[in-house]
Design a protein around this motif. Structure first.
Motif, short mmCIF file in Angstrom:
data_model
loop_
_atom_site.label_atom_id
_atom_site.label_comp_id
_atom_site.label_asym_id
_atom_site.label_seq_id
_atom_site.Cartn_x
_atom_site.Cartn_y
_atom_site.Cartn_z
N GLY A 1 53.25 89.37 86.97
CA GLY A 1 53.64 87.96 86.80
C GLY A 1 55.03 87.68 87.34
O GLY A 1 55.27 86.63 87.96
N ILE A 2 55.97 88.62 87.12
CA ILE A 2 57.33 88.45 87.62
C ILE A 2 57.34 88.41 89.15
O ILE A 2 58.09 87.64 89.77
N VAL A 3 56.49 89.23 89.79
CA VAL A 3 56.43 89.25 91.25
C VAL A 3 56.01 87.89 91.79
O VAL A 3 56.65 87.34 92.70
N PHE A 4 54.94 87.32 91.24
CA PHE A 4 54.47 86.04 91.74
C PHE A 4 55.44 84.91 91.40
O PHE A 4 55.68 84.00 92.21
N LEU A 5 56.04 84.97 90.20
CA LEU A 5 57.03 83.95 89.84
C LEU A 5 58.24 84.03 90.75
O LEU A 5 58.74 83.01 91.23
N SER A 6 58.71 85.24 91.01
CA SER A 6 59.86 85.41 91.90
C SER A 6 59.55 84.93 93.31
O SER A 6 60.39 84.31 93.97
N LEU B 1 56.38 89.53 99.80
CA LEU B 1 56.66 90.91 100.19
C LEU B 1 58.02 91.35 99.65
O LEU B 1 58.17 92.47 99.15
N LEU B 2 59.03 90.48 99.73
CA LEU B 2 60.34 90.81 99.18
C LEU B 2 60.26 91.04 97.68
O LEU B 2 60.88 91.97 97.14
N SER B 3 59.48 90.22 96.98
CA SER B 3 59.33 90.38 95.53
C SER B 3 58.62 91.68 95.19
O SER B 3 58.98 92.35 94.21
N MET B 4 57.62 92.04 95.98
CA MET B 4 56.92 93.29 95.73
C MET B 4 57.84 94.49 95.92
O MET B 4 57.86 95.42 95.12
N LEU B 5 58.64 94.46 97.01
CA LEU B 5 59.59 95.55 97.24
C LEU B 5 60.65 95.58 96.15
O LEU B 5 61.06 96.65 95.68
N GLY B 6 61.11 94.40 95.72
CA GLY B 6 62.08 94.34 94.63
C GLY B 6 61.51 94.85 93.32
O GLY B 6 62.20 95.51 92.54
N ALA B 7 60.21 94.56 93.08
CA ALA B 7 59.57 95.05 91.86
C ALA B 7 59.44 96.57 91.87
O ALA B 7 59.62 97.23 90.84
N LEU B 8 59.13 97.15 93.03
CA LEU B 8 59.06 98.62 93.13
C LEU B 8 60.42 99.24 92.85
O LEU B 8 60.53 100.23 92.11
N ALA B 9 61.48 98.67 93.43
CA ALA B 9 62.82 99.17 93.15
C ALA B 9 63.20 98.95 91.69
O ALA B 9 63.83 99.81 91.06
N GLY B 10 62.79 97.81 91.15
CA GLY B 10 63.06 97.54 89.73
C GLY B 10 62.32 98.49 88.81
O GLY B 10 62.83 98.88 87.76
N LEU B 11 61.10 98.87 89.20
CA LEU B 11 60.35 99.84 88.40
C LEU B 11 61.04 101.20 88.39
O LEU B 11 61.08 101.88 87.36
N ALA B 12 61.61 101.59 89.53
CA ALA B 12 62.37 102.84 89.58
C ALA B 12 63.57 102.76 88.65
O ALA B 12 63.90 103.73 87.95
N LEU B 13 64.25 101.59 88.62
CA LEU B 13 65.37 101.40 87.71
C LEU B 13 64.90 101.47 86.26
O LEU B 13 65.57 102.05 85.40
#
Length: 875
Positions: free
Chosen positions: A447-452, A400-412
């Motif tokens: 892939g980055i989400v699952f790896l993270s 869940l943390l990785s998914m939220l981080g990926a959403l924020a990273g996508l905004a970046l």
């Protein structure tokens, strides 16, 4: 059997639909169960049982309603997905109760994932861009005789052979002058055949492409349409003057158009090929059933026929026939320089390290959280939960943390793409990289989400379930004063990786400063260069005399301006244009053919004086060195040493061994300088008189002034504009004209510097977190020490010693890693800068030490403020 996949997909679809309608399903199921019970109770009541007793018997016969509901819904459920969603909901509730922890973890992952997805998106958009056309997989690029472009006559012959489903030709390296009122500006143009847009089937924002047989229509890029013409939707059908010819605007390309050339090349305007002597790049659409190998063999046969009809003296079309796709690695291997690919590969490695840092930070946070939740997890284990179930739950939290981080990273990523959209690079090419999210970015992000999630959560999860149940239930875990534990090792590793990234960033920053301040071998502080593009048709019929006369007149007018010391014409401006020859050389001293690789340039009188390039021996060119006079040449010091040894070459002859070569008299030797890149070392160079050859329509001048060259830009521009109002004129100080030469250093400094700052931020967060956690876990120990007589300075030394151990070990490890990791970067550095630059390492240690001190202050202050009485009652 053929229906099994369809049936399986249908069943999967029904199961997924069930997820969204579970509440309705359970409501209907409850009603159905109640109906069955009521019906059975009615039957029992009719047999003589009282109503209340009949309902009790019906309920006993039916059994557990909960089990029936579970058994019934089990036929529709995807169990692992149900469990995952349940774990994610539980994790979301837990994070909502601890928002500071969740925000810190998501922030770290957003930096790491955002940096990764941004660089990946830029890399794929530049190196593997999909052209904006129909079915790009069936398009091929064709070259004959190893040349990137070929005569239009060859294109027509190949098209008439009807080998392919369509043919198109384009020259991406052309320019045209746009005349509007009293002003003229230059556009980067794509000269296309009239079947270019129809063959590629390119979409349009407005209008259409150039139709068959049209010679007076033009297509504009969206950027030019918006920036120059104000995004006027009524512009279709309007006239535009390009190179003194009138064209009708037929269409506007879409905003995110990608050209078939790839690598961000995007002409500003497209016009039809007019002259038969034009050279174009061939593109073709493969018919169904034909592959690249078959196409190559057919092309060899056709090019052999053209060789027989119109033979070339020095090359054959049928030799080195290449057929490449317009997307993917095939195009990359054929057309992209290895240095550019290596640069992007280096960036991907760097952002991978940043992601590793972010995941290490979050893993450290999860370790601390698992330690504080040890009692809760132990109770769940004692109540029957398996260790695998606990691990799965903890991994769901990290997911869940990785998914939220990926959403924020996508905004970046989207924010960076918006910035890149308006980025104009200082290069003489129509380059515009369109960076947009696509399926490759989505797969990479997934892939980055699952790896993270694995990197962040697996180690804390395994450690959480290793504790002894009885000890944890009794809360007998001892909080010892150990400096080294798993969290400390992670932080030391973070600091080590940060050392590598920061060292690379400081190295390229030093490289940029050195490149900006270095002496390129010629004067840049009091010189400027002027670019004057003439309209070819206005000088074609009059021959070279008219153009030569114009050049001399321009030089006379510029030299007559107050404050101008000298001016000269040149074919190439140093550090902006490139010309390299690699042939055999003979001299009158030896008949031996010496192979050399050298820089070439055609320059006029006063060129070396204008740029302050010293004439070491002999003279520079004069006005008498022109076509029809004795062939002369000037060489640089390195060329003279390489070819003539210790003998002064002035007065000796030089023969460059290629067809039609003439023996040249060496009249001068000049000092070495930089020619195309600041990182080059002792390049050989040969200069020839500008007026001994046909002059190009792109005329360039260098001017030396007595004061700041920026003050002379308008005066020189006005003089040149009055002499030929149809010419496009661009003038800039030489210091501003070094953008191309400084671009690699600037790009590396910005990218690696940014990654270094991200690494420093993550490392400081990790160091702060582990020290703060250590102080909180040792509160009782600190209180006991103070109760036994320890002073605040003693407590402060404990925290500082812990911090120094972490930072010192991380720095030592990082320096060892950097010693090996920095060596490959020497390829990108200017002379005088070593990959093991001590300045960069000292700067890194100083910056990291300062940041570590700041990160240590808050935990240290918290430690010295511990009240012994409160601490002894702690926990």
């Amino acid at each position: 059997m053929s229906f099994l996949p369809v049936q399986y997909l249908k069943e999967l679809w029904l199961r997924l639909r069930w997820l969204s309608g579970r509440s309705r399903f359970h409501s209907e199921l409850g009603d159905e169960i109640a109906f069955h019970m009521e019906s059975r109770a009615d039957e029992l009541e009719q047999s003589g049982l009282p109503r209340a007793e009949a309902l009790l018997v019906a309920r006993r016969e039916f059994g557990s309603r909960l089990k029936a509901a579970e058994d019934t819904s089990g036929a529709w459920q995807i169990r692992w997905l149900e469990d995952l969603l349940s774990d994610l909901r539980y994790a979301a509730r837990a994070f909502r109760r601890n928002p500071a922890f969740a925000a810190t973890a998501v922030f770290c992952l957003a930096l790491g994932i955002g940096a990764n997805t941004t660089i990946f998106n830029i890399t794929t958009s530049f190196l593997f861009s999909e052209p904006s056309c129909r079915d790009s997989a069936s398009l091929i690029s064709i070259s004959e005789g190893g040349n990137s472009s070929s005569p239009l006559a060859d294109y027509k012959f190949l098209k008439d052979a009807n080998v392919f489903a369509g043919m198109a030709g384009i020259n991406f390296e052309r320019e045209v002058n746009w005349r509007q009122g009293d002003s003229t500006r230059r556009f980067y143009a794509g000269m296309v055949t009239d079947d270019f847009f129809s063959t590629l089937d390119i979409p349009f924002h407005l209008g259409r492409g150039i139709a068959q047989g049209e010679t007076d229509t033009a297509v504009l890029s969206e950027r030019i349409w918006r920036s120059v013409f104000g995004a006027d939707p009524a512009i279709l059908g309007h006239k535009i003057i390009l190179d003194s010819r009138v064209y009708t605007i037929a269409g506007i390309l879409p905003e995110n158009h990608r050209s078939v050339a790839g690598f961000g090349i995007s002409p500003e305007v497209y016009v039809p090929v007019i002259h038969d002597d034009e050279y174009v790049q061939f593109y073709a659409r493969l018919p169904k059933g034909m592959n690249a190998g078959v196409a190559r063999e057919r092309l060899r046969s056709i090019f052999a026929q053209i060789d027989a009809i119109r033979p070339k003296q020095d090359w054959k079309r049928a030799d080195q026939v290449t057929v490449t796709g317009v997307t993917g690695f095939d195009m990359l291997n054929q057309q992209m320089p290895g240095a550019v690919t290596a640069f992007f590969l280096m960036l991907l490695i760097v952002v991978g390290l940043v992601l590793l840092l972010a995941c290490t930070n979050v893993a450290s946070l999860l370790l601390a959280r698992a330690s504080s939740r040890s009692h809760e997890l132990t109770i769940r284990l004692s109540l029957g939960a398996s260790r695998q179930r606990i691990i799965r739950h903890l991994l769901a939290e990290s997911l869940l943390l990785s998914m939220l981080g990926a959403l924020a990273g996508l905004a970046l990523n989207l924010a960076c793409a918006r910035l890149l959209k308006n980025l104009v690079l200082p290069i003489p090419a129509p380059l515009r990289v369109v960076v947009l999210p696509d399926w490759r970015l989505m797969l990479y992000s997934l892939g980055i989400v699952f790896l993270s999630a694995l990197l962040c959560g697996l180690l804390p999860a395994l450690r959480a379930v290793r504790k002894d149940v009885n000890t944890a239930l009794k809360q007998e875990e001892r909080h010892t004063a150990r400096t080294w534990n798993l969290r400390s090792l992670l932080v030391a590793g973070q600091i080590a990786v940060s050392i590598v990234l920061l060292a690379a960033g400081f190295l390229f920053l030093h490289n940029l400063l050195r490149a900006t301040a270095m002496n390129p071998g010629f004067n840049i502080s009091h010189t400027l260069w002027a670019y004057m593009r003439l309209v070819p048709d206005q000088y074609k019929d009059a021959g070279q005399a008219k153009q030569t006369s114009l050049i001399h007149t321009v030089l006379d007018r510029i030299r007559a301006l107050p404050g101008v010391e000298s001016a000269a014409v040149t074919a190439r401006v140093p550090l902006n244009d490139n010309c390299v020859d690699e042939i055999g050389v003979r001299t009158d001293l030896s008949a031996t053919l010496v192979p050399v690789r050298y820089q070439c340039n055609d320059v006029g009188a006063d060129f070396f004086r204008t740029l302050s390039i010293p004439v070491l021996s002999g003279r520079e060119f004069s006005s008498t060195d022109r076509r029809g006079a004795q062939a002369v040449t000037v060489v640089n010091e390195s060329f003279a040493r390489e070819v003539f040894g210790n003998i002064n070459p002035v007065g000796h002859t030089l023969t460059l061994d290629f067809n039609g070569a003439k023996t040249r008299l060496v009249v001068g030797v000049v000092g070495d300088s930089k020619y195309f890149t600041l990182s080059e070392k002792q390049q050989l160079a040969v200069y020839e008189p500008y007026f001994s050859k046909d002059e190009p329509v792109n005329v360039k001048f260098v001017v030396r002034t007595v004061s700041s060259p920026a003050a002379y830009v308008k005066a020189i521009s006005d003089e040149m504009g009055r002499l030929d109002s149809s010419a496009a004129v661009e003038i800039k100080p030489m210091s501003e004209g070094l953008g191309l030469a400084l671009l690699p250093s600037r790009a590396a400094a910005v990218m690696l510097g940014t990654m270094g700052l991200l690494a420093l931020t993550l490392a400081s967060i990790g160091l702060y977190g582990v020290l703060l956690y250590s102080v909180s876990r040792r509160t009782r120990e600190i209180g006991l020490r103070m109760a036994l007589g320890a002073t605040q300075s003693d407590v402060l030394r404990i925290v500082l010693r812990h911090s120094l151990a972490l930072v010192g070990s991380g720095v030592a490890t990082g320096l060892v890693l950097a010693f090996f990791a920095m060596r490959p970067l020497a390829f990108f550095l200017v002379p005088g800068i070593s990959a093991l630059d001590s300045t960069a390492f000292l700067a890194v240690i100083a910056v990291l030490g300062a940041v570590a001190l700041v990160a240590t202050l808050a935990p240290a202050l918290r430690a010295v403020r511990v009240d012994p009485m409160v601490a002894l009652r702690y926990e």
